[in-house]
Enzyme design. Structure first.
Site, PDB file in Angstrom:
ATOM      1  N   ARG A  39       0.825  -1.214   0.000  1.00 44.41           N
ATOM      2  CA  ARG A  39       0.000   0.000   0.000  1.00 44.41           C
ATOM      3  C   ARG A  39       0.858   1.262   0.000  1.00 44.41           C
ATOM      4  O   ARG A  39       0.441   2.290  -0.529  1.00 44.41           O
ATOM      5  CB  ARG A  39      -0.932  -0.005   1.214  1.00 44.41           C
ATOM      6  CG  ARG A  39      -2.094  -0.962   1.028  1.00 44.41           C
ATOM      7  CD  ARG A  39      -3.004  -1.014   2.220  1.00 44.41           C
ATOM      8  NE  ARG A  39      -4.250  -1.679   1.893  1.00 44.41           N
ATOM      9  CZ  ARG A  39      -5.236  -1.874   2.744  1.00 44.41           C
ATOM     10  NH1 ARG A  39      -5.130  -1.456   3.995  1.00 44.41           N
ATOM     11  NH2 ARG A  39      -6.341  -2.484   2.369  1.00 44.41           N
ATOM     12  N   LYS A 201     -15.460 -17.243   4.558  1.00 39.01           N
ATOM     13  CA  LYS A 201     -16.921 -17.266   4.695  1.00 39.01           C
ATOM     14  C   LYS A 201     -17.656 -16.920   3.408  1.00 39.01           C
ATOM     15  O   LYS A 201     -17.322 -15.937   2.743  1.00 39.01           O
ATOM     16  CB  LYS A 201     -17.335 -16.245   5.755  1.00 39.01           C
ATOM     17  CG  LYS A 201     -16.966 -16.626   7.160  1.00 39.01           C
ATOM     18  CD  LYS A 201     -17.530 -15.581   8.054  1.00 39.01           C
ATOM     19  CE  LYS A 201     -17.299 -15.872   9.507  1.00 39.01           C
ATOM     20  NZ  LYS A 201     -17.723 -14.722  10.307  1.00 39.01           N
ATOM     21  N   GLY A 361      -6.451  -7.935   0.573  1.00 38.49           N
ATOM     22  CA  GLY A 361      -6.444  -8.597   1.875  1.00 38.49           C
ATOM     23  C   GLY A 361      -5.491  -9.782   1.880  1.00 38.49           C
ATOM     24  O   GLY A 361      -4.380  -9.701   1.376  1.00 38.49           O
ATOM     25  N   GLY A 386     -11.980  -5.039   1.629  1.00 38.73           N
ATOM     26  CA  GLY A 386     -13.421  -4.780   1.582  1.00 38.73           C
ATOM     27  C   GLY A 386     -13.801  -3.876   0.421  1.00 38.73           C
ATOM     28  O   GLY A 386     -14.854  -4.057  -0.207  1.00 38.73           O
TER      29      GLY A 386
HETATM   30  C1  3PG Z   1      -8.681  -2.214   4.990  1.00 36.96           C
HETATM   31  O1  3PG Z   1      -7.573  -2.657   5.357  1.00 36.96           O
HETATM   32  O2  3PG Z   1      -9.565  -2.953   4.501  1.00 36.96           O
HETATM   33  C2  3PG Z   1      -8.899  -0.737   5.038  1.00 36.96           C
HETATM   34  O3  3PG Z   1      -7.761  -0.051   5.408  1.00 36.96           O
HETATM   35  C3  3PG Z   1     -10.067  -0.384   5.922  1.00 36.96           C
HETATM   36  O4  3PG Z   1      -9.791  -0.706   7.244  1.00 36.96           O
HETATM   37  P1  3PG Z   1     -11.008  -0.980   8.261  1.00 36.96           P
HETATM   38  O5  3PG Z   1     -11.622  -2.279   7.838  1.00 36.96           O
HETATM   39  O6  3PG Z   1     -10.407  -1.010   9.619  1.00 36.96           O
HETATM   40  O7  3PG Z   1     -11.994   0.152   8.081  1.00 36.96           O
END
Ligand code: 3PG
Length: 408
Positions: A39, A201, A361, A386
């Site tokens: 990132r 999941k 992720g 997300g």
């Molecule tokens: C992530 O890593 O998905 C983003 O930085 C958002 O972080 P958060 O899920 O803590 O809002």
């Protein structure tokens, strides 16, 4: 749909103070070292673009989910790593608003970079507080706001929403690239499009799987979520993790799949593992034992796709033109149960003609480690977890929606 928001290329920037929202929410190891800097690296093109135009670049980000001012979530180590990568001094400012910030920005020369302290040290950030957003604008005296934290644009927080009400707000180059690449692959993919879904999941990813039922040529299922699918199809899953509340969701999914490909072809469209690698417990000392999915014993925990399934996955990859991969195929933290994910990464890396998009992720972490940290073996490794899931599912992202519209 292409990218529909103004970007830094569309605004006249010359020596301005520019506030940049990055997503430096990077994984840290037990000693607090950055274990994956994707990132940070991904933020460099926007920063370099602004520096070339003589801007004073003030970066804001969050890290983790601190409760108040928790030192272990300070962005200071990120400032150090950013400075190494940019080969330029990065001034770390020990606060996010107020006089310390005002003085630091005022003193900084043009063509310089400052990183402010973790936004989430203030609870106002997650509350999308207008007062907090205004305080950031007042403290920095920024002329523009640049949203480049793709990983966080699915949140409606002060730094993704409220701020855009007080400054002309445009997208950075990372946000534009992520958004365009993912939406293009979802709306106009080169076919065949093979979607590979793994991870823990079904319930976390159902929006995306439903979208793939509509647009993909094949959907391959792995990871712990495969257990829920296998159980739904009437197979025994032993002591494996299964979501028992997903029956209605899967009824809906299989009905949609049957409507698309015909009831008799569903199992050749949503492709489940034919075998799995099991162990009696999750432990680094355990070895993988292969079981056909019809022969999983009561105390078996399925922790990876099996060897035959891996070959089936590789064969599907070989005939694909676009592959979108989200979720590891097994318990990839343990090398013994990372075979499926590693073989998939290899299949993509050895077919550079395939457009391969890896959703963020854990999957991005895995692919980057497999690849020696560069991600060059794949067409696109997303920095969003997300956010990339929401975008793939066709949801609107608050942090994108709030930027200046390029269509007006
Ligand atoms: C992530 O890593 O998905 C983003 O930085 C958002 O972080 P958060 O899920 O803590 O809002």
């Amino acid at each position: 749909m292409g990218f529909f928001k103004e970007t830094i290329r569309n605004v006249p920037l010359s020596g301005d103070t520019v506030l940049v929202r990055a997503d430096y929410n990077v994984p840290l190891d037990n000693e607090g070292n950055i274990s994956d800097d994707l990132r940070i690296k991904a933020s460099l093109p926007t920063l370099r673009y602004l520096l070339k135009r003589g801007c004073k670049v003030v970066i804001i980000s969050h890290l983790g989910r601190p409760e108040g001012h928790e030192k272990k979530y300070s962005l200071e180590p990120i400032a150090n790593r950013l400075s190494e990568l940019l080969k330029k001094e990065v001034t770390f400012v020990d606060d996010t608003v107020g006089d310390t910030v005002y003085q630091a920005v005022r003193r900084a020369p043009k063509n310089s970079v400052l990183l402010l302290e973790n936004l989430r040290f203030y609870e106002e950030e997650e509350k999308d507080s207008h007062a907090f957003a205004k305080a950031i604008v007042r403290s920095t005296r920024a002329a523009y706001f640049v949203q480049d934290g793709f990983g966080v644009v699915h949140r409606a927080h002060a730094s993704t929403h409220a701020l855009t009400l007080y400054l002309p707000s445009v997208a950075g180059l990372l946000l534009e690239k992520e958004y365009s690449t993912i939406t293009k692959a979802m709306s106009a993919p080169k076919q065949p499009l093979v979607a590979i879904m793994g991870g823990a999941k079904v319930s976390d990813k159902i929006g995306v799987i439903e979208r793939f039922v509509a647009i993909a040529d094949k959907i391959l299922i792995g990871g712990a979520m495969a257990n829920t699918f296998l159980a739904y199809r009437g197979l025994g899953t032993g002591a494996s993790k299964v979501e028992s509340d997903q029956k209605e969701t899967l009824d809906r999914l299989y009905t949609a799949a049957a409507a698309k490909v015909g009831a008799g072809n569903v199992d050749d469209f949503i492709i489940l593992p034919v075998d799995v690698a099991v162990a009696p417990r999750i432990d680094p000392s355990e070895k993988r034992h292969i079981r056909a999915v019809t022969a999983i014993a009561a105390d078996d925990i399925a922790l990876d796709v099996g060897d035959k399934s891996i070959e089936i996955i590789a064969a599907h990859i070989a005939s694909a033109k676009t592959v979108i991969w989200n979720g590891t195929l097994g318990y990839a933290e343990l090398p013994e149960f990372a075979h499926g994910s590693a073989r998939l990464a290899l299949a993509l890396a050895t077919h550079p003609d395939i457009k391969s998009i890896i959703g963020g992720g854990d999957t991005a972490d895995f692919a980057l480690k497999w690849d020696g940290g560069t991600g060059n073996s794949f067409s696109h490794v997303s920095t969003g977890g997300g956010a990339s899931l929401d975008l793939m599912a066709g949801k609107k992202l608050p942090g994108v929606e709030s930027l200046l519209d390029a269509r007006n």
